[in-house]
Motif scaffolding. Structure first.
Motif, PDB file in Angstrom:
ATOM      1  N   UNK A   1      -8.012  10.884   7.181  1.00 17.08           N
ATOM      2  CA  UNK A   1      -7.764   9.698   7.988  1.00 17.08           C
ATOM      3  C   UNK A   1      -6.259   9.418   8.051  1.00 17.08           C
ATOM      4  N   UNK A   2      -5.842   8.856   9.182  1.00 14.78           N
ATOM      5  CA  UNK A   2      -4.430   8.549   9.375  1.00 14.78           C
ATOM      6  C   UNK A   2      -4.162   7.066   9.171  1.00 14.78           C
ATOM      7  N   UNK A   3      -2.915   6.753   8.756  1.00 14.61           N
ATOM      8  CA  UNK A   3      -2.496   5.365   8.543  1.00 14.61           C
ATOM      9  C   UNK A   3      -0.992   5.296   8.734  1.00 14.61           C
ATOM     10  N   UNK A   4      -0.514   4.147   9.182  1.00 12.21           N
ATOM     11  CA  UNK A   4       0.913   3.974   9.434  1.00 12.21           C
ATOM     12  C   UNK A   4       1.543   3.023   8.424  1.00 12.21           C
ATOM     13  N   UNK A   5       2.746   3.394   7.974  1.00 11.71           N
ATOM     14  CA  UNK A   5       3.608   2.500   7.193  1.00 11.71           C
ATOM     15  C   UNK A   5       4.915   2.424   7.962  1.00 11.71           C
ATOM     16  N   UNK A   6       5.102   1.352   8.741  1.00 10.91           N
ATOM     17  CA  UNK A   6       6.266   1.290   9.614  1.00 10.91           C
ATOM     18  C   UNK A   6       6.254   2.476  10.562  1.00 10.91           C
ATOM     19  N   UNK A   7       7.352   3.240  10.616  1.00 15.03           N
ATOM     20  CA  UNK A   7       7.421   4.377  11.540  1.00 15.03           C
ATOM     21  C   UNK A   7       6.754   5.642  11.009  1.00 15.03           C
ATOM     22  N   UNK A   8       6.231   5.593   9.804  1.00 19.39           N
ATOM     23  CA  UNK A   8       5.698   6.798   9.161  1.00 19.39           C
ATOM     24  C   UNK A   8       4.182   6.905   9.322  1.00 19.39           C
ATOM     25  N   UNK A   9       3.750   8.037   9.823  1.00 13.11           N
ATOM     26  CA  UNK A   9       2.323   8.315   9.961  1.00 13.11           C
ATOM     27  C   UNK A   9       1.886   9.169   8.777  1.00 13.11           C
ATOM     28  N   UNK A  10       0.917   8.640   8.029  1.00 12.46           N
ATOM     29  CA  UNK A  10       0.371   9.346   6.883  1.00 12.46           C
ATOM     30  C   UNK A  10      -1.010   9.886   7.223  1.00 12.46           C
ATOM     31  N   UNK A  11      -1.368  10.976   6.582  1.00  6.77           N
ATOM     32  CA  UNK A  11      -2.698  11.543   6.742  1.00  6.77           C
ATOM     33  C   UNK A  11      -3.217  11.920   5.358  1.00  6.77           C
ATOM     34  N   UNK A  12      -4.328  11.287   4.942  1.00  4.35           N
ATOM     35  CA  UNK A  12      -4.891  11.498   3.618  1.00  4.35           C
ATOM     36  C   UNK A  12      -6.397  11.697   3.695  1.00  4.35           C
ATOM     37  N   UNK A  13      -6.964  12.392   2.713  1.00  6.95           N
ATOM     38  CA  UNK A  13      -8.429  12.470   2.649  1.00  6.95           C
ATOM     39  C   UNK A  13      -9.035  11.074   2.558  1.00  6.95           C
ATOM     40  N   UNK A  14     -10.185  10.914   3.151  1.00 10.39           N
ATOM     41  CA  UNK A  14     -10.818   9.606   3.298  1.00 10.39           C
ATOM     42  C   UNK A  14     -11.052   8.917   1.957  1.00 10.39           C
ATOM     43  N   UNK A  15     -11.364   9.676   0.915  1.00 10.45           N
ATOM     44  CA  UNK A  15     -11.712   9.036  -0.356  1.00 10.45           C
ATOM     45  C   UNK A  15     -10.511   8.504  -1.114  1.00 10.45           C
ATOM     46  N   UNK A  16      -9.290   8.742  -0.610  1.00 14.93           N
ATOM     47  CA  UNK A  16      -8.106   8.126  -1.217  1.00 14.93           C
ATOM     48  C   UNK A  16      -7.963   6.656  -0.831  1.00 14.93           C
ATOM     49  N   UNK A  17      -8.577   6.264   0.266  1.00 12.45           N
ATOM     50  CA  UNK A  17      -8.447   4.895   0.739  1.00 12.45           C
ATOM     51  C   UNK A  17      -9.266   3.952  -0.139  1.00 12.45           C
ATOM     52  N   UNK A  18      -8.782   2.729  -0.256  1.00 13.48           N
ATOM     53  CA  UNK A  18      -9.431   1.740  -1.116  1.00 13.48           C
ATOM     54  C   UNK A  18     -10.884   1.534  -0.718  1.00 13.48           C
TER      55      UNK A  18
END
Length: 231
Positions: A1-18
């Motif tokens: 899954x993708x997520x943004x922190x300001x201008x940065x696009x992150x991509x992490x496995x789904x189970x890392x998310x809270x």
């Protein structure tokens, strides 16, 4: 899954998310690791959030700010507001300086001074604010110029029960009434990002490892950066 922190696009496995699903509807998100392993929880493990899973959770939040504002954002974590200037719990100066522990400089809550101040403000002796568990000890590191680099605020040392124990190498909730906790704030300066991490106080000796993992999760999973012109 993708997520943004300001201008940065992150991509992490789904189970890392809270929530083990991804971002919330407004794009906000947090990450969750399991202490002490600092591995992600297994898929679906957080769907029924038991007290044991909750107390072993290391929650990580990232917030982007303008690079020029970053030092002030960190200062705000240990600088009292104007209305707090007389409150000994609200500043480093109002606290008890202790000997270095775990590579951190402690500033303990001065409960005698805090209680005197609260009495002067009209609080009764049995008010919640008079109790140790309502206050935090602060732990900092400084750079060569004496500037605070990070701050960790933990349940006061006056609360001797930690509220957790170990079973088969995992943290579990015990029968003590309260869980002692920590809030850990540090910057990723070259990316204009403030990181806030929450974990059980039993993890304080591992603050470097926790911080390192939170930093690496951000830096190692950036897949794109939005340029100033918006492209």
């Amino acid at each position: 899954k993708q997520a943004c922190v300001g201008p940065y696009l992150l991509e992490l496995p789904q189970n890392y998310f809270y929530n083990q699903m991804g971002t919330e509807f407004d794009g906000s998100f947090a990450l969750a690791l399991e202490y002490p392993s600092l591995e992600p929880f297994k898929p679906g493990e957080r769907s029924a959030l038991t007290v044991d899973v909750s107390v072993r959770t290391v929650r990580i939040d990232y917030r982007f700010t303008d690079h020029a504002d970053l030092p002030q954002v960190l200062r705000n974590a240990y600088t009292p507001m104007q209305f707090q200037r007389d409150d000994p719990a609200a500043s480093l100066d109002g606290r008890l300086l202790g000997d270095s522990i775990y590579g951190l400089t402690p500033y303990y809550a001065d409960m005698a001074r805090i209680r005197t101040y609260l009495c002067s403000e009209g609080l009764r002796d049995d008010a919640p604010g008079m109790r140790d568990r309502w206050h935090t000890d602060w732990f900092v590191t400084r750079d060569n110029n004496g500037t605070v680099e990070r701050i960790i605020k933990c349940t006061s040392r006056g609360v001797t029960s930690v509220g957790v124990g170990y079973r088969a190498g995992k943290i579990v909730r015990n029968n003590e009434r309260y869980v002692a906790e920590c809030d850990h704030t540090f910057p990723i300066s070259d990316h204009g990002t403030i990181v806030r991490v929450h974990y059980a106080r039993i993890g304080l000796p591992d603050w470097r490892r926790i911080e390192g993992e939170a930093r690496e999760l951000f830096l190692d999973n950036i897949v794109a950066e939005k340029e100033a012109n918006g492209s």
